[in-house]
Design a protein around this motif. Structure first.
Motif, PDB file in Angstrom:
ATOM      1  N   LYS A 267      50.685  44.941  31.961  1.00 39.78           N
ATOM      2  CA  LYS A 267      49.680  44.195  32.711  1.00 39.78           C
ATOM      3  C   LYS A 267      48.719  45.191  33.343  1.00 39.78           C
ATOM      4  O   LYS A 267      48.885  46.413  33.236  1.00 39.78           O
ATOM      5  N   ASN A 268      47.712  44.650  34.015  1.00 38.61           N
ATOM      6  CA  ASN A 268      46.829  45.475  34.832  1.00 38.61           C
ATOM      7  C   ASN A 268      47.527  45.695  36.174  1.00 38.61           C
ATOM      8  O   ASN A 268      47.581  44.802  37.020  1.00 38.61           O
ATOM      9  N   SER A 269      48.074  46.877  36.356  1.00 37.51           N
ATOM     10  CA  SER A 269      48.896  47.138  37.536  1.00 37.51           C
ATOM     11  C   SER A 269      48.094  47.061  38.830  1.00 37.51           C
ATOM     12  O   SER A 269      48.619  46.634  39.867  1.00 37.51           O
ATOM     13  N   ARG A 270      46.831  47.467  38.780  1.00 40.69           N
ATOM     14  CA  ARG A 270      45.999  47.401  39.991  1.00 40.69           C
ATOM     15  C   ARG A 270      45.762  45.950  40.399  1.00 40.69           C
ATOM     16  O   ARG A 270      45.832  45.605  41.585  1.00 40.69           O
ATOM     17  N   LEU A 271      45.469  45.102  39.424  1.00 43.41           N
ATOM     18  CA  LEU A 271      45.237  43.693  39.722  1.00 43.41           C
ATOM     19  C   LEU A 271      46.520  43.035  40.215  1.00 43.41           C
ATOM     20  O   LEU A 271      46.489  42.214  41.140  1.00 43.41           O
ATOM     21  N   ALA A 272      47.650  43.379  39.622  1.00 44.19           N
ATOM     22  CA  ALA A 272      48.922  42.812  40.053  1.00 44.19           C
ATOM     23  C   ALA A 272      49.262  43.235  41.478  1.00 44.19           C
ATOM     24  O   ALA A 272      49.751  42.431  42.280  1.00 44.19           O
ATOM     25  N   ALA A 273      49.006  44.506  41.819  1.00 40.29           N
ATOM     26  CA  ALA A 273      49.278  44.983  43.181  1.00 40.29           C
ATOM     27  C   ALA A 273      48.398  44.273  44.201  1.00 40.29           C
ATOM     28  O   ALA A 273      48.865  43.864  45.280  1.00 40.29           O
ATOM     29  N   THR A 274      47.129  44.082  43.866  1.00 41.74           N
ATOM     30  CA  THR A 274      46.235  43.347  44.760  1.00 41.74           C
ATOM     31  C   THR A 274      46.650  41.894  44.859  1.00 41.74           C
ATOM     32  O   THR A 274      46.540  41.270  45.926  1.00 41.74           O
ATOM     33  N   GLY A 275      47.147  41.340  43.756  1.00 42.89           N
ATOM     34  CA  GLY A 275      47.585  39.948  43.751  1.00 42.89           C
ATOM     35  C   GLY A 275      48.735  39.694  44.702  1.00 42.89           C
ATOM     36  O   GLY A 275      48.798  38.624  45.336  1.00 42.89           O
ATOM     37  N   ARG A 276      49.647  40.643  44.823  1.00 41.35           N
ATOM     38  CA  ARG A 276      50.755  40.468  45.768  1.00 41.35           C
ATOM     39  C   ARG A 276      50.240  40.396  47.197  1.00 41.35           C
ATOM     40  O   ARG A 276      50.695  39.567  47.991  1.00 41.35           O
ATOM     41  N   HIS A 277      49.294  41.273  47.533  1.00 40.26           N
ATOM     42  CA  HIS A 277      48.707  41.233  48.884  1.00 40.26           C
ATOM     43  C   HIS A 277      47.949  39.921  49.101  1.00 40.26           C
ATOM     44  O   HIS A 277      48.008  39.341  50.191  1.00 40.26           O
ATOM     45  N   TRP A 278      47.240  39.483  48.065  1.00 41.25           N
ATOM     46  CA  TRP A 278      46.478  38.247  48.177  1.00 41.25           C
ATOM     47  C   TRP A 278      47.410  37.058  48.425  1.00 41.25           C
ATOM     48  O   TRP A 278      47.186  36.256  49.342  1.00 41.25           O
ATOM     49  N   ALA A 279      48.455  36.949  47.626  1.00 41.82           N
ATOM     50  CA  ALA A 279      49.375  35.816  47.763  1.00 41.82           C
ATOM     51  C   ALA A 279      50.059  35.838  49.135  1.00 41.82           C
ATOM     52  O   ALA A 279      50.228  34.788  49.778  1.00 41.82           O
ATOM     53  N   PHE A 280      50.447  37.028  49.604  1.00 39.39           N
ATOM     54  CA  PHE A 280      51.109  37.117  50.910  1.00 39.39           C
ATOM     55  C   PHE A 280      50.160  36.701  52.028  1.00 39.39           C
ATOM     56  O   PHE A 280      50.542  35.968  52.957  1.00 39.39           O
ATOM     57  N   ALA A 281      48.905  37.158  51.963  1.00 41.43           N
ATOM     58  CA  ALA A 281      47.936  36.792  53.003  1.00 41.43           C
ATOM     59  C   ALA A 281      47.602  35.311  52.960  1.00 41.43           C
ATOM     60  O   ALA A 281      47.317  34.693  53.990  1.00 41.43           O
ATOM     61  N   ALA A 282      47.635  34.709  51.760  1.00 39.71           N
ATOM     62  CA  ALA A 282      47.305  33.287  51.628  1.00 39.71           C
ATOM     63  C   ALA A 282      48.353  32.395  52.276  1.00 39.71           C
ATOM     64  O   ALA A 282      48.060  31.241  52.616  1.00 39.71           O
ATOM     65  N   LEU A 283      49.557  32.892  52.469  1.00 41.46           N
ATOM     66  CA  LEU A 283      50.615  32.075  53.067  1.00 41.46           C
ATOM     67  C   LEU A 283      50.246  31.616  54.466  1.00 41.46           C
ATOM     68  O   LEU A 283      50.585  30.500  54.878  1.00 41.46           O
ATOM     69  N   THR A 284      49.566  32.472  55.222  1.00 40.26           N
ATOM     70  CA  THR A 284      49.164  32.109  56.584  1.00 40.26           C
ATOM     71  C   THR A 284      47.745  31.553  56.640  1.00 40.26           C
ATOM     72  O   THR A 284      47.381  30.919  57.631  1.00 40.26           O
TER      73      THR A 284
END
Length: 413
Positions: free
Chosen positions: A334-351
């Motif tokens: 996969k695109n590792s940079r996009l996946a790493a940013t995606g984890r931060h995005w999903a975590f921030a979206a929880l709140t």
């Protein structure tokens, strides 16, 4: 596709091969990695039918560098072929496992001749998004460098300076905080920290930018530094203090690079027309939005469907099936940079999004673990992002996480 070209690139020269539809070698050339070499390449292509209206497609094993940039600027379709795929294709032509640069160029040209439909040309992103990509990736690299520098410094301080680790153990940034770095600069050893006067320590705290509770923070630090701690021998401690200053200089440089690149990235990202749409999503700030745009680009033909984008980001699962065995797992390619940013995005979206938090909870209730639930949330939000960018509309919480409609049978019951 009648004529194709393959380029085996190196640092100081490149091997070029041109083949026709019957796999006949029409021409070969070794060019230098400069303007004269690029002109030689253009002449070779022109001799075999290359024209602005019908440019010869080119296969190469990289998507970066001046040669690729010049080829793309000239309007040619450039296909970046994975080197592992090239190695597999090479075995189709030569079973003796011999290898040469010219042979690899021929293999690359034949890949386009036989399987062009299975490979994608490099996207036609705008210069603005390419510049955003350069800065966003550099900033992400600087963050990783900062983390490595912090870990090295912390590991070193554990060997002789537990007082400073204790002093900032309760801080969110710990040794990355400006106060910790300011104090280490004036007191790189525990002996020097214990001798700090109140006025000098207060000045360091203020110099670090603290504006509130300065007196209380100064008293707290004085109390920590003047406690009884284990010490290395004096001569060894001074030597370790010199090493601390060297490691601190590396950390300071990494922190400065992070801040400077972040400001430049955000400034450039806000000039892009997609910035308003991307930052309308919950959990996506300006910097994380810039990272998302840097990896997906602004060529909307690159991902025909949201499924293509999710596979590229690694959020969509992959199935391996053989005989009676069938296994579904997360993607590792996969695109590792996009996946790493995606984890931060999903975590921030929880709140930031009630709908995202409810979706995450549903995935957890069905048995997903923490990271699997976050990845599934990222997968869903990528679907929404693809739709919004394609239709040119901003995020709408009520539409994105609308309750499912009851089935006709349930309504009738």
């Amino acid at each position: 596709m009648h004529v194709t070209c393959g380029i085996d690139w190196a640092e100081d020269h490149h091997d070029v091969a041109v083949v026709d539809s019957e796999a006949h070698l029409l021409g070969k050339l070794r060019i230098s990695d400069d303007a004269a070499g690029f002109q030689d390449l253009l002449r070779l292509l022109a001799e075999h039918g290359d024209s602005p209206d019908d440019p010869i497609p080119i296969a190469i094993e990289t998507s970066r560098g001046l040669l690729v940039a010049c080829l793309r600027a000239s309007g040619r379709r450039v296909f970046a072929i994975n080197p592992m795929a090239v190695a597999r294709y090479r075995d189709r032509h030569v079973v003796s496992r011999k290898k040469s640069d010219h042979q690899d160029a021929v293999v690359l040209a034949n890949i386009l001749r036989t399987d062009a439909e299975l490979h994608r040309p490099l996207p036609g992103d705008s210069d603005l998004v390419k510049a955003i990509g350069v800065l966003a990736r550099a900033q992400q690299d600087a963050v990783w460098d900062r983390t490595r520098a912090h870990n090295r410094l912390r590991s070193h301080l554990r060997e002789y300076y537990p007082a400073v680790l204790e002093a900032f153990a309760g801080k969110r940034e710990r040794l990355l905080s400006r106060e910790a770095r300011a104090i280490l600069a004036i007191a790189p050893t525990p002996a020097e920290a214990a001798k700090l006067t109140r006025s000098r320590l207060k000045a360091a705290v203020m110099r670090a930018g603290r504006q509130r509770r300065i007196e209380a923070e100064t008293d707290r630090l004085l109390e920590v530094f003047r406690q009884s701690w284990l010490h290395q021998p004096a001569l060894v401690e001074r030597a370790m203090g010199r090493q601390t200053l060297a490691l601190l200089g590396q950390l300071e440089a990494a922190c400065q690079a992070c801040d400077d690149l972040a400001r430049a990235t955000e400034e450039l990202f806000l000039q892009h027309p997609d910035a308003e749409i991307i930052t309308s999503f919950p959990g996506l700030a300006v910097l994380t939005g810039a990272r998302i745009l840097a990896e997906i680009g602004d060529d909307r033909t690159r991902f025909d469907t949201a499924r293509d984008l999710k596979a590229y980001a690694g959020s969509a699962p992959v199935t391996r099936e053989s005989g009676k065995s069938r296994r579904v797992s997360h993607r590792r390619i996969k695109n590792s940079r996009l996946a790493a940013t995606g984890r931060h995005w999903a975590f921030a979206a929880l709140t930031a999004s009630p709908g995202a938090h409810a979706h995450y909870n549903r995935r957890r209730e069905t048995g997903d673990r923490y990271y699997a639930a976050l990845r599934h949330l990222f997968n869903r939000m990528l679907d929404q992002l693809h739709h919004c960018l394609t239709s040119r509309q901003t995020f709408d919480e009520a539409i994105a996480f609308a309750p499912p409609k009851p089935s006709p049978l349930a309504a009738a019951a």
